[in-house]
Enzyme design. Structure first.
Site, PDB file in Angstrom:
ATOM      1  N   GLY A   1       3.002   3.568  -4.528  1.00  9.07           N
ATOM      2  CA  GLY A   1       2.810   4.403  -5.994  1.00  9.07           C
ATOM      3  C   GLY A   1       2.309   3.532  -6.940  1.00  9.07           C
TER       4      GLY A   1
ATOM      5  N   ASP B   1      -9.016  -2.052  -6.831  1.00 10.11           N
ATOM      6  CA  ASP B   1      -8.577  -1.811  -5.353  1.00 10.11           C
ATOM      7  C   ASP B   1      -9.902  -1.292  -4.604  1.00 10.11           C
ATOM      8  OD1 ASP B   1      -7.818  -1.219  -3.152  1.00 10.11           O
ATOM      9  OD2 ASP B   1      -6.097   0.166  -3.791  1.00 10.11           O
TER      10      ASP B   1
ATOM     11  N   GLY C   1       0.980  -1.071   0.028  1.00  7.90           N
ATOM     12  CA  GLY C   1       0.040   0.035  -0.094  1.00  7.90           C
ATOM     13  C   GLY C   1       0.750   1.312  -0.164  1.00  7.90           C
TER      14      GLY C   1
END
Ligand SMILES: Nc1ncnc2c1ncn2[C@@H]1O[C@H](COP(=O)(O)OP(=O)(O)OP(=O)(O)O)[C@@H](O)[C@H]1O
Length: 475
Positions: free
Chosen positions: A123, A148, A120
């Site tokens: 980037g 996500d 997490g």
């Protein structure tokens, strides 16, 4: 590592010249300026290319070779510093297998999928969005999809891409669409497919549970009520309610099989990764239809590592569970007419079973897509910290185990070369070198093509910034 500090100390004298050139307004140009001093190294992306934010032809503020030569000539320490960086980078990249660059990624009109994943906050979204922009600017109809549950595509593109539908992204030369696939808890328009699937499971289970089965069409089911009923039935007589009922019907064996499936748990906590798997399968469904055949590059911004790993094992889990459920259903279907009479309409049962079968097929497709070396590549994104590198190593190991093709490792947020380092930066740089060293010695990571992406001094938001990042990362 001590060398870094020593070198940095020797650069302090150049700070004045930097300060004169770099104003707060053009701080991004600082990177460009430094870029002119970085060596261009074979397959490794030079971390500091053009900083153009114009959509068409990039121009580089400090591209003049004479300017560069001037500094190399008058300030030989730059040679030493760049040589040091070059050796460090090269030593990390040395064992890399021969992986083609962006030219290869962009060539051909056959559809290709790129999945970007990692810890997490490293980037992933920025790298995925920058790749999508680059594909679009190179003539591909591109779709960038966030699977996500905590979407950040809208933030990354600085455009509203929410709604669970394909939304055109403004800016790139060629059509680029974005899709933020909604999850179980989303209240958006996109059909909450995963919920329906869970209710399919519940639906089939209910068939064998109640003496007075209330068949509820999938669309009308009240999820909370259904869950409550399921829990209550399971709790009856100290948890033996289901078994007693089924024993009474002569279906004790089936009750045991149901117990094995742990459907109650499945309903309370859907298996992690289910949401993402459904999202990916939903996108594949989209893409199978003729009107989307023009999309030739699909970039997935996936959920953080843990989710991805569970997603990979999910198709097998569901395959086995659904297989059992369907077998159970067949047995029930061939049971006595008395039992059949309480199970409601054949049509509804068939509908539920069909949906389960469909789910299983889609999950198998998702699994196959992940493993297809010709059309799919999983790109790991990391940052140069010990924790992130360790996690990337585990991710690579799991992906290898699942036969998911991985060729590239992006190391994002690398401190750019600096003429002088404050104490904080010096420590940070030392840490980063240690992490890069870890990559060099990590058996899972050392064979990957290493792509370096510098930490820039502004947030990467909007198409121009993503184009800038894409020109650095994807070469
Ligand atoms: N190389 C970079 N230099 C400076 N800032 C960066 C760089 N890469 C990413 N960022 C910034 O870091 C933040 C997180 O980036 P991003 O959203 O791409 O990460 P992520 O891995 O997708 O996060 P999450 O796991 O939360 O979805 C953003 O504000 C982004 O602009």
């Amino acid at each position: 590592m001590e060398k870094t500090a020593a070198l940095n100390a020797s650069f302090t004298s150049y700070s004045l010249s930097f300060n004169k050139i770099l104003t707060p307004k053009n701080s991004m140009a600082a990177v460009s300026f430094l870029a002119s001093f970085s060596p261009r190294i074979h397959s490794l992306s030079s971390p500091f290319p053009s900083l153009s934010i114009k959509p068409k032809r990039p121009t580089n503020t400090f591209q003049g070779d004479s300017f560069t030569l001037f500094f190399y000539y008058f300030f030989p320490s730059f040679w030493i510093y760049n040589l040091y960086i070059w050796v460090a980078v090269r030593s990390v990249a040395a064992p890399t297998e021969d992986v083609a660059g962006f030219d290869d990624m962009v060539s051909g009109k056959q559809r290709k999928y790129y999945m970007l994943g990692g810890k997490g906050g490293v980037g992933k979204t920025s790298c995925a969005a920058s790749l999508a922009v680059k594909f679009a600017n190179n003539g591909h109809h591109t779709l960038v999809v966030s699977t996500d549950p905590a979407h950040s595509l809208s933030d990354s593109f600085a455009q509203d891409l929410t709604g669970g539908m394909l939304v055109p992204v403004e800016g790139p030369d060629f059509p680029l669409f974005a899709l933020e696939v909604c999850g179980i808890n989303s209240k958006s328009k996109f059909p909450s497919f995963s919920l329906k699937i869970l209710f399919c499971l519940l639906h089939v289970t209910l068939e064998v549970m109640y003496s007075k089965v209330k068949f509820i069409a999938l669309t009308q089911i009240n999820p909370e009520k259904a869950r409550e009923e399921f829990r209550d039935a399971a709790k009856n007589n100290g948890g033996t309610g289901v078994k007693d009922f089924m024993d009474g019907m002569g279906l004790g064996m089936l009750a045991e099989q149901l117990g094995e499936l742990k459907l109650g748990e499945l309903l309370d906590t859907p298996p992690p990764g289910l949401d993402e798997a459904i999202a990916i399968s939903k996108v594949m469904q989209f893409l199978d239809s003729p009107q989307y055949s023009k999309f030739t590059r699909i970039v997935f911004d996936t959920a953080p590592t843990g989710h991805t790993l569970r997603l990979l094992s999910l198709p097998d889990f569901l395959d086995a569970s659904i297989g059992k459920i369907l077998k159970l259903r067949e047995k029930i279907a061939s049971a006595t007419s008395a039992i059949k009479s309480v199970f409601g309409q054949e049509e509804t049962r068939q509908n539920a079973a069909d949906k389960l079968e469909q789910l299983r097929e889609r999950m198998v497709k998702v699994r196959d897509l992940f493993r297809d070396t010709d059309s799919t590549e999983f790109v790991i994104v990391t940052i140069p910290t010990v924790m992130a590198v360790s996690e990337s190593s585990r991710l690579r190991a799991s992906l290898s185990k699942e036969n998911v093709p991985v060729r590239r490792l992006i190391v994002n947020q690398i401190l750019p070369p600096s003429a002088f380092d404050c104490k904080f930066c010096a420590v940070k740089r030392k840490d980063q070198m240690r992490a890069l060293d870890m990559i060099r010695n990590d058996p899972e990571l050392l064979s990957l093509k290493l792509i370096q992406s510098p930490l820039v001094d502004m947030e990467i938001r909007g198409v121009p910034a993503l184009k800038f990042m894409g020109d650095i990362v994807w070469k």
